[in-house]
Design an enzyme around this catalytic site. Structure first.
Site, short mmCIF file in Angstrom:
data_model
loop_
_atom_site.label_atom_id
_atom_site.label_comp_id
_atom_site.label_asym_id
_atom_site.label_seq_id
_atom_site.Cartn_x
_atom_site.Cartn_y
_atom_site.Cartn_z
N ARG A 15 0.84 -1.22 0.00
CA ARG A 15 0.00 0.00 0.00
C ARG A 15 0.87 1.26 0.00
NH1 ARG A 15 -0.38 4.53 2.84
NH2 ARG A 15 0.03 3.38 4.75
N ASP A 16 1.54 1.52 1.10
CA ASP A 16 2.33 2.76 1.21
C ASP A 16 3.45 2.76 0.18
OD1 ASP A 16 3.70 5.05 2.16
OD2 ASP A 16 3.17 4.61 4.22
N HIS A 207 4.83 4.47 12.80
CA HIS A 207 4.91 4.38 11.33
C HIS A 207 5.87 5.48 10.88
CE1 HIS A 207 2.78 3.90 7.31
NE2 HIS A 207 3.37 5.07 7.14
N HIS A 209 8.64 7.17 8.39
CA HIS A 209 9.32 7.30 7.10
C HIS A 209 10.77 7.71 7.41
CE1 HIS A 209 5.93 6.83 4.20
NE2 HIS A 209 5.26 6.94 5.33
N CYS A 240 4.04 9.39 0.63
CA CYS A 240 2.67 9.79 0.37
C CYS A 240 2.66 10.80 -0.77
CB CYS A 240 2.06 10.39 1.63
SG CYS A 240 0.39 11.00 1.34
N ASN A 249 9.40 4.53 3.54
CA ASN A 249 9.25 4.05 4.92
C ASN A 249 10.57 3.42 5.35
OD1 ASN A 249 6.35 3.78 3.73
ND2 ASN A 249 6.07 3.57 5.92
P1 HMG Z 1 -13.00 13.83 -3.45
O1 HMG Z 1 -12.65 14.31 -4.82
O2 HMG Z 1 -13.19 14.86 -2.37
O3 HMG Z 1 -14.29 12.90 -3.48
O4 HMG Z 1 -11.87 12.80 -3.02
P2 HMG Z 1 -15.82 13.29 -3.58
O5 HMG Z 1 -16.51 12.71 -2.41
O6 HMG Z 1 -15.96 14.77 -3.83
O7 HMG Z 1 -16.27 12.51 -4.90
C1 HMG Z 1 -15.72 12.84 -6.19
C2 HMG Z 1 -15.73 11.60 -7.06
O8 HMG Z 1 -14.85 10.61 -6.51
C3 HMG Z 1 -17.12 10.95 -7.15
O9 HMG Z 1 -17.20 10.36 -8.45
C4 HMG Z 1 -17.05 9.85 -6.13
O10 HMG Z 1 -17.91 8.77 -6.41
C5 HMG Z 1 -15.58 9.40 -6.25
P3 HMG Z 1 -18.01 11.08 -9.64
O11 HMG Z 1 -19.38 11.28 -9.11
O12 HMG Z 1 -17.27 12.40 -9.88
O13 HMG Z 1 -17.86 10.12 -10.78
N1 HMG Z 1 -15.07 8.81 -5.01
C6 HMG Z 1 -14.39 7.67 -4.97
N2 HMG Z 1 -13.98 6.81 -5.91
C7 HMG Z 1 -13.29 5.71 -5.50
N3 HMG Z 1 -12.99 5.47 -4.22
C8 HMG Z 1 -13.37 6.31 -3.24
C9 HMG Z 1 -14.10 7.46 -3.61
N4 HMG Z 1 -14.62 8.50 -2.90
C10 HMG Z 1 -15.21 9.31 -3.78
N5 HMG Z 1 -13.07 6.04 -1.97
C11 HMG Z 1 -10.98 11.02 -1.67
C12 HMG Z 1 -11.87 12.26 -1.71
C13 HMG Z 1 -10.82 10.63 -0.22
C14 HMG Z 1 -11.65 9.92 -2.47
C15 HMG Z 1 -9.61 11.37 -2.32
O14 HMG Z 1 -9.09 12.51 -1.72
C16 HMG Z 1 -8.62 10.25 -2.18
O15 HMG Z 1 -8.79 9.18 -2.76
N6 HMG Z 1 -7.52 10.48 -1.39
C17 HMG Z 1 -6.58 9.41 -1.11
C18 HMG Z 1 -5.24 9.96 -0.83
C19 HMG Z 1 -4.31 8.85 -0.47
O16 HMG Z 1 -4.54 7.68 -0.72
N7 HMG Z 1 -3.18 9.23 0.16
C20 HMG Z 1 -2.18 8.26 0.56
C21 HMG Z 1 -2.58 7.43 1.73
S1 HMG Z 1 -2.34 8.23 3.31
C22 HMG Z 1 -0.67 7.98 3.66
O17 HMG Z 1 0.07 7.54 2.83
C23 HMG Z 1 -0.19 8.26 5.07
C24 HMG Z 1 0.00 6.96 5.87
O18 HMG Z 1 0.93 6.10 5.25
C25 HMG Z 1 0.51 7.29 7.28
C26 HMG Z 1 1.72 8.22 7.29
O19 HMG Z 1 2.72 7.98 6.59
O20 HMG Z 1 1.63 9.18 8.04
C27 HMG Z 1 -1.31 6.21 6.04
MG MG Z 2 3.08 6.32 5.35
#
Ligand code: HMG
Ligand code: MG
Length: 297
Positions: A15-16, A207, A209, A240, A249
């Site tokens: 994932r990450d 967690h 990095h 990220c 990481n």
């Molecule tokens: P948004 O654009 O605000 O979503 O994104 P929305 O609710 O306004 O909807 C817009 C469109 O997206 C709609 O489709 C929804 O159906 C669709 P349309 O009507 O336009 O055709 N939609 C989705 N599609 C698939 N899956 C979904 C989903 N939700 C809405 N879940 C959203 C909001 C959260 C989806 C977006 O910002 C996103 O996907 N962000 C993910 C970012 C991410 O993955 N970042 C990395 C992970 S976090 C990390 O790495 C940190 C961590 O490792 C810890 C650390 O290191 O600290 C965990």
């Molecule tokens: Mg992370």
């Protein structure tokens, strides 16, 4: 406190790690990689994220990965869920373990999931409450716990506040993320000591990095305080896409090498982990970031 006798390694590379690659890794490579990770003895593997493919195209095959990953008995396979849409997918796919993710920094939260920190907590509340009623386990991530690329220093009290809100909703475990790898041992001690005054040690994971090369030292500082759930990523993959400056990481092999040296039990085979490292680095066509993998050639 003495060092823990046993540590659970939470493997976040599928994932990450793969979310941060510049190219899309074919699904069958991901599936083989996940199988190799399980074969190494890892007991918790984060498979993918049910996030928007527009936002994270590298994980657009999340459904296929979840459906095709070979399930090893005794291994927890978890998946990130950013919102209600993702949670409904998780339910449809009959997942048993999910993770929600927010941050101690409002600006990062906004950039990462397009919600303010306050909105994210409101949205997660109904998800976590329902997930617990349905018998799922829920991990909660608090990103930017030791620093934010947009807001700079983060007060330990802000991290505690978010962690406590996630626990109150029903999260089983909180993973404290140094998303951009800026923290040092002193930061980890101050934050962990505060968290441990309010949160049971069994509920806390770290967690880290490794952007500034501090992750192993920081993990050791956490171990000294009894923390025994450690997130890591084979080959040091990770980062990220929405945290400027975030790099890999801490490498699982390097954490394992340190834990083996300390006589701390993990149940993980170094040789099999290194095989998974070679497999994924060959597929990505680039060298491992793990010091152990480099040393072993
Ligand atoms: P948004 O654009 O605000 O979503 O994104 P929305 O609710 O306004 O909807 C817009 C469109 O997206 C709609 O489709 C929804 O159906 C669709 P349309 O009507 O336009 O055709 N939609 C989705 N599609 C698939 N899956 C979904 C989903 N939700 C809405 N879940 C959203 C909001 C959260 C989806 C977006 O910002 C996103 O996907 N962000 C993910 C970012 C991410 O993955 N970042 C990395 C992970 S976090 C990390 O790495 C940190 C961590 O490792 C810890 C650390 O290191 O600290 C965990
Ligand atoms: Mg992370």
């Amino acid at each position: 406190m003495s060092l823990p006798k046993k540590v659970t390694l939470v493997e976040v590379s599928p994932r990450d790690g793969l979310q941060n690659e510049s190219t899309f890794i074919p699904t069958d490579i991901k599936i083989q990689f996940i199988e190799q990770l399980a074969q190494s003895g890892l007991k918790h593997i984060e498979l993918t994220s049910l996030v928007s493919p527009q936002w994270v195209p590298q994980l657009a095959d999340h459904k296929e990965v979840i459906q095709q990953a070979k399930i090893f008995p005794g291994v927890t396979y978890s998946v990130l869920v950013p919102n209600e849409h993702g949670y409904q997918q998780a339910r449809a796919l009959e997942l048993k373990h999910i993770a929600v993710f927010t941050a101690a920094s409002n600006t990062f939260c906004q950039k990462n999931i397009n919600r303010t920190l306050a909105q994210s907590l409101i949205d997660y509340e109904s998800i976590v409450v329902d997930a617990k009623q349905q018998g799922l386990s829920v991990r909660g991530y608090v990103s930017c716990a030791l620093g934010c690329p947009y807001e700079g220093k983060i007060a330990p009290g802000a991290v505690l506040d978010v962690a406590q809100q996630l626990l109150r909703m029903g999260c089983d475990e909180i993973s404290i993320g140094d998303t951009i790898g800026v923290g040092t041992v002193q930061d980890v001690r101050v934050l962990s000591e505060l968290l441990l005054k309010h949160i049971a040690v069994d509920k806390l994971a770290v967690h880290f990095h490794d952007t500034y090369g501090q992750a192993l030292a920081n993990i050791y500082a956490a171990l000294e305080l009894g923390i025994h759930i450690i997130d890591a990523s084979v080959a040091g993959l990770g980062g990220c896409p929405y945290a400027k400056g975030a790099s890999g990481n801490v490498a699982t092999e390097d954490v394992l090498y340190m834990l083996n040296g300390l006589g701390i039990e993990t149940g993980v085979s170094m040789e099999k982990l290194l095989a998974a490292d070679r497999f994924i680095c060959h597929s990505l066509k680039r060298p491992s970031r793990s010091k152990v993998a480099i040393a072993r050639g």
